[in-house]
Design an enzyme around this catalytic site. Structure first.
Site, mmCIF file in Angstrom:
data_model
loop_
_atom_site.group_PDB
_atom_site.id
_atom_site.type_symbol
_atom_site.label_atom_id
_atom_site.label_comp_id
_atom_site.label_asym_id
_atom_site.label_seq_id
_atom_site.Cartn_x
_atom_site.Cartn_y
_atom_site.Cartn_z
ATOM 1 N N GLU A 437 -18.088 -19.436 30.173
ATOM 2 C CA GLU A 437 -17.053 -18.439 29.839
ATOM 3 C C GLU A 437 -16.409 -18.704 28.475
ATOM 4 O OE1 GLU A 437 -14.231 -17.584 32.937
ATOM 5 O OE2 GLU A 437 -15.803 -17.129 34.378
HETATM 6 C C1 LIG Z 1 -23.932 -23.921 34.421
HETATM 7 C C2 LIG Z 1 -23.817 -22.721 33.570
HETATM 8 C C3 LIG Z 1 -23.566 -21.481 34.131
HETATM 9 C C4 LIG Z 1 -23.544 -20.346 33.337
HETATM 10 N N1 LIG Z 1 -23.405 -19.107 33.923
HETATM 11 C C5 LIG Z 1 -23.598 -17.996 33.157
HETATM 12 C C6 LIG Z 1 -23.672 -16.705 33.759
HETATM 13 O O1 LIG Z 1 -23.530 -16.550 34.979
HETATM 14 N N2 LIG Z 1 -23.917 -15.636 32.965
HETATM 15 C C7 LIG Z 1 -24.082 -15.765 31.622
HETATM 16 O O2 LIG Z 1 -24.323 -14.766 30.959
HETATM 17 N N3 LIG Z 1 -24.004 -16.966 31.018
HETATM 18 C C8 LIG Z 1 -23.777 -18.087 31.748
HETATM 19 N N4 LIG Z 1 -23.712 -19.326 31.146
HETATM 20 C C9 LIG Z 1 -23.854 -19.406 29.709
HETATM 21 C C10 LIG Z 1 -22.626 -19.895 28.966
HETATM 22 O O3 LIG Z 1 -21.683 -18.887 28.878
HETATM 23 C C11 LIG Z 1 -23.127 -20.419 27.624
HETATM 24 O O4 LIG Z 1 -23.725 -21.661 27.880
HETATM 25 C C12 LIG Z 1 -22.049 -20.546 26.618
HETATM 26 O O5 LIG Z 1 -21.663 -19.281 26.182
HETATM 27 C C13 LIG Z 1 -22.476 -21.382 25.395
HETATM 28 O O6 LIG Z 1 -23.726 -21.038 24.914
HETATM 29 P P1 LIG Z 1 -24.806 -22.180 24.635
HETATM 30 O O7 LIG Z 1 -24.876 -23.040 25.819
HETATM 31 O O8 LIG Z 1 -26.035 -21.534 24.182
HETATM 32 O O9 LIG Z 1 -24.179 -23.057 23.475
HETATM 33 P P2 LIG Z 1 -24.215 -22.738 21.910
HETATM 34 O O10 LIG Z 1 -23.807 -21.346 21.655
HETATM 35 O O11 LIG Z 1 -25.495 -23.209 21.356
HETATM 36 O O12 LIG Z 1 -23.036 -23.670 21.393
HETATM 37 C C14 LIG Z 1 -23.175 -25.067 21.239
HETATM 38 C C15 LIG Z 1 -21.828 -25.634 20.801
HETATM 39 O O13 LIG Z 1 -21.434 -25.074 19.553
HETATM 40 C C16 LIG Z 1 -20.117 -24.570 19.657
HETATM 41 N N5 LIG Z 1 -19.983 -23.399 18.785
HETATM 42 C C17 LIG Z 1 -20.798 -22.339 18.697
HETATM 43 N N6 LIG Z 1 -20.341 -21.484 17.764
HETATM 44 C C18 LIG Z 1 -19.215 -22.020 17.264
HETATM 45 C C19 LIG Z 1 -18.263 -21.629 16.271
HETATM 46 N N7 LIG Z 1 -18.353 -20.483 15.589
HETATM 47 N N8 LIG Z 1 -17.221 -22.449 16.039
HETATM 48 C C20 LIG Z 1 -17.087 -23.611 16.695
HETATM 49 N N9 LIG Z 1 -17.938 -24.017 17.636
HETATM 50 C C21 LIG Z 1 -18.989 -23.244 17.916
HETATM 51 C C22 LIG Z 1 -19.919 -24.233 21.116
HETATM 52 O O14 LIG Z 1 -18.540 -24.286 21.453
HETATM 53 C C23 LIG Z 1 -20.709 -25.327 21.791
HETATM 54 O O15 LIG Z 1 -19.902 -26.456 21.945
HETATM 55 C C24 LIG Z 1 -23.711 -20.463 31.931
HETATM 56 C C25 LIG Z 1 -23.922 -21.714 31.369
HETATM 57 C C26 LIG Z 1 -23.984 -22.842 32.162
HETATM 58 C C27 LIG Z 1 -24.258 -24.165 31.504
#
Ligand SMILES: Cc1cc2nc3c(=O)[nH]c(=O)nc-3n(C[C@H](O)[C@H](O)[C@H](O)COP(=O)(O)OP(=O)(O)OC[C@H]3O[C@@H](n4cnc5c(N)ncnc54)[C@H](O)[C@@H]3O)c2cc1C
Length: 755
Positions: A437
């Protein structure tokens, strides 16, 4: 003709239009989602405390309370997190059935559609209680009630869609999930390449207008078992079947997962959490137009819909789980620190242990205060977007601290996994809350202040809207009005901040709140300094502040502290200003004030415009950061709140699932009551230098009945400090395990039940 408008405002207007950074539609929609609430007061620099204290606290109806005492307790009694995690890797069949039958998936769905029609606070209380028994079950229950098909249908669905799907979602005939994240689009979800091309197709024997979808989503909670997938994708209309545009933007639709081309069922294992989570794919899946949530009219409006739904949802699910985690850590860790002795002293009496213990207790107080205040806003129908962001970020972040502290205080007891470990699974679940989220780093650096400055600032959004106005003359008029109100406000804020900060806040506005009055004064003082510094940063950096993430994060931290500490003050007031709880309040205040002062120092040291930074430092922090955090006395008093059974301890850790099942937490509670009940007896033995209770009985130092109580307490403690061990074959990989090993686990469970 107006001299001010035409000769002073006009050149500023012309300049500002050229420097205002271009804003994408998705950015604008995210910024405009939801409402502002108490955050707007904090942004004025002069919060009206009487307003805060007058907000009605969130309460439960009799029906909601009965649900907590009935189905929720019954569900908790069915849950065995060890078995769920390590043996079944899923909730047992009967638990799934119970959850559906009792309408846990339909808590937020109105009664007219067969749901429970609960308030946000009731929803939060349910999640909170289940979390303290099983994170797997809590996540399973929370997802259909937060951002997903149910919420989106209620807000944006057509009447037909609501009548068709909501009753089926309410009683669990449909299991929903929501697919936004894809491999290439995580935090930047709007960059997804998942597509829906408008075309004619055959659906259930008829040719209809619809969309041909292709997607790859991952990390989708409940995805592997979902029957109804809420899907976000980008809609395209290359043949111009619905209008002149080729690209229509992000759209959300409902996809029954039995449709041809949908591939669903594979699972991820997120940090050894076994709630259902996995990827899914769609290859040339055809849906008719009326599967778009809200119908064809909502083509391209998906992002706005999602952001609006998120504005409320983020304030409930994860904050409830996190507040529960902190309260659970406070209750169990306090009890463990009281019954576990080393060097013949309960470890909770060592100052080194009291420091993290106070942190856990203070965090539990703060998080639940903030959860209740946020639920009060949601119960009133508000959708406070900035506050929801603050809650998601800080609740999960502080739960991480509380759980880490709890692990450290438990030592090996919490490290060794097994059915008797009541902390390990919470510990493993922490990164999930941090990431989902809106991952926390992004939320802290980009969202809290980024959105807060524009939404909660008294004039900024008005000015930005005026600058973006297509009709230049109308824009100038609106800008002129907003700008001069803004300037008047800034001048007042400057003098207010200067006065309050030079006098240490002693004359700042505060209600008569007994011993807590001084805390209100300090918050008024910090709020004025915040309003001034934020204005100056926005003025000197403009759109560049968006890229200055470290500065933005520090402003966000101050705004967050102002909100969380307001909530703690409100809690203390609403709970009748309990004297014993004051230590927790004092701990929260001193810790929060330290953070606020440090963040101001860091902002002033790093603001690129050094001239403005020096003036601000002179006005708001002439002597630098001066709050050291809670004193040793406060730390000790706060730790003691959870080291003895008391009403204060119960108030700090209310309504957890404490089922008397002779397992980890139940054994701990029992030992805690027994140990704290024999303090007098133990004291007499120590005074007589006798360690063996039988000897003490023989010598008449204690009675036989007292000896029996001592023995019962020692036995109870021995049961708590036990950890699990396994024969090596039990730890063989699943694929190598002979059938007898599966039986072993069964017998182990039976033996434990019998003992
Ligand atoms: C267990 C689990 C359940 C989930 N459930 C759902 C679901 O039901 N539906 C759904 O759609 N998604 C779901 N998600 C997805 C979740 O919302 C994403 O994992 C999340 O949005 C982050 O994306 P990412 O993991 O690809 O990280 P990335 O986007 O690759 O980010 C990696 C890191 O970089 C940081 N970052 C990225 N951009 C910036 C910026 N501009 N400034 C500073 N920091 C930044 C992030 O904060 C993070 O720490 C789930 C994820 C998990 C792990």
């Amino acid at each position: 003709m107006s001299f001010r408008r035409d000769f002073i405002t006009k050149p500023i207007f012309a300049w500002a239009r050229t420097v205002l950074p271009p804003m994408s539609d998705t950015e604008r929609e995210a910024l405009e989602a939801g409402d502002v609430w108490w955050d707007a007061d904090l942004f004025t620099g002069n919060p009206d405390w009487s307003k805060l204290l007058a907000y009605a606290p969130a309460t439960l109806t009799a029906e909601e309370q009965a649900f907590l005492n009935g189905p929720v307790d019954a569900l908790c009694a069915m849950l065995d997190e060890w078995k769920i995690t390590w043996e079944l890797r899923d909730l047992p069949e009967e638990v799934w059935d119970f959850i559906k039958r009792e309408k846990f998936f339909g808590m937020i769905i109105p009664k007219e559609y067969g749901g429970l029609g609960f308030s946000p606070y009731a929803h939060s209380e349910v999640v909170r209680k289940i979390s303290t028994r099983s994170v797997t079950a809590a996540v399973t229950v929370m997802v259909p009630n937060s951002l997903g098909p149910g919420e989106l249908l209620m807000r944006f669905g057509t009447k037909d869609q609501q009548q068709r799907w909501l009753p089926r979602l309410a009683d669990g005939r449909e299991i929903p999930c929501f697919g936004l994240t894809s491999p290439e689009a995580g935090s930047d979800a709007a960059s997804m390449i998942d597509s829906g091309v408008i075309c004619k197709g055959n659906f259930e024997g008829r040719e209809v207008l619809g969309l041909r979808l292709n997607w790859h989503k991952r990390y989708i909670t409940l995805g592997p078992v979902a029957t109804l997938l809420g899907l976000a994708f980008k809609a395209y209309d290359p043949d111009h079947l619905v209008g002149p545009s080729d690209e229509l933007g992000i759209t959300v639709a409902l996809i029954p997962t039995h449709l041809p081309g949908v591939e669903i069922g594979r699972r991820h294992v997120p940090a050894m959490q076994v709630f259902q989570n996995g990827p899914n794919w769609g290859r040339d899946v055809f849906i008719p137009m009326d599967y778009i949530i809200g119908g064809q009219a909502r083509l391209g409006q998906g992002w706005k819909m999602l952001m609006t739904a998120l504005a409320a949802g983020r304030g409930i699910s994860l904050p409830s789980l996190s507040a529960a985690g902190a309260a659970y850590a406070a209750r169990t860790t306090g009890a463990y620190a009281r019954i576990r002795e080393q060097f013949n002293v309960p470890i909770g009496k060592f100052e080194g242990v009291q420091e993290p213990l106070a942190r856990i207790a203070g965090t539990a107080y703060l998080l639940d205060a903030a959860r209740r205040l946020t639920c009060a806003a949601l119960n009133q129908g508000q959708h406070p977007a900035v506050i929801s962001g603050i809650m998601k970020l800080h609740a999960t972040e502080r739960m991480r601290i509380a759980i880490d502290d709890a692990m450290d205080i438990h030592g090996g007891k919490a490290v060794i996994d097994g059915p008797q470990n009541y902390m390990g699974n919470f510990y493993r679940s922490v990164p999930v809350g941090i990431t989902v989220e809106g991952a926390n780093i992004l939320t802290r650096n980009l969202i809290v202040f980024g959105q807060g400055a524009i939404r909660a600032h008294p004039y900024l959004l008005e000015e930005m809207n005026a600058l973006g106005e297509a009709d230049r003359a109308r824009g100038l008029d609106a800008f002129d009005k907003a700008l001069w109100k803004h300037i008047g406000h800034s001048v007042t804020t400057l003098f207010r901040a200067w006065g309050r900060n030079w006098t240490g806040g002693v004359f700042a506005a505060a209600p008569d709140a007994g011993a807590a009055t001084r805390f209100y004064r300090q918050l008024s003082r910090y709020s004025s300094a915040f309003a001034l510094c934020a204005d100056m940063a926005l003025l000197t950096l403009g759109g560049a502040l968006k890229r200055k993430e470290m500065l933005s994060a520090r402003f966000g931290d101050i705004l967050s502290e102002l909100y969380l500490l307001s909530a703690a003050l409100k809690r203390w007031q609403d709970e009748g200003r309990q004297k014993t709880d004051f230590a927790a309040l004092e701990w929260c205040m001193a810790t929060g004030f330290r953070t606020i002062e440090n963040r101001f120092s860091e902002i002033l040291a790093n603001l690129p415009n050094r001239f403005v930074a020096v003036i601000l430092k002179f006005l708001v922090q002439p002597f630098g950061a001066r709050v050291l955090g809670p004193s040793d006395r406060v730390v000790q008093q706060c730790a003691e709140l959870v080291l003895e059974p008391s009403a204060a301890r119960d108030r700090l850790t209310p309504d957890l699932s404490l089922i008397d099942d002779d397992r980890g937490v139940a054994r701990l509670e029992k030992a805690f009551v027994l140990v704290t009940g024999i303090e007098d007896i133990a004291k007499r033995m120590r005074a007589a230098h006798i360690h063996d209770w039988r000897e003490a009985v023989k010598q008449g130092v204690i009675t036989q009945a007292e000896g029996d109580r001592l023995a019962a307490a020692h036995e109870a403690v021995a049961k708590v400090i036990e950890v699990d061990d396994f024969p090596p074959e039990a730890l063989l990989p699943q694929y190598k395990k002979p059938a007898e090993v599966h039986r072993f686990f069964q017998e182990l469970g039976e033996q434990r039940a019998a003992s």
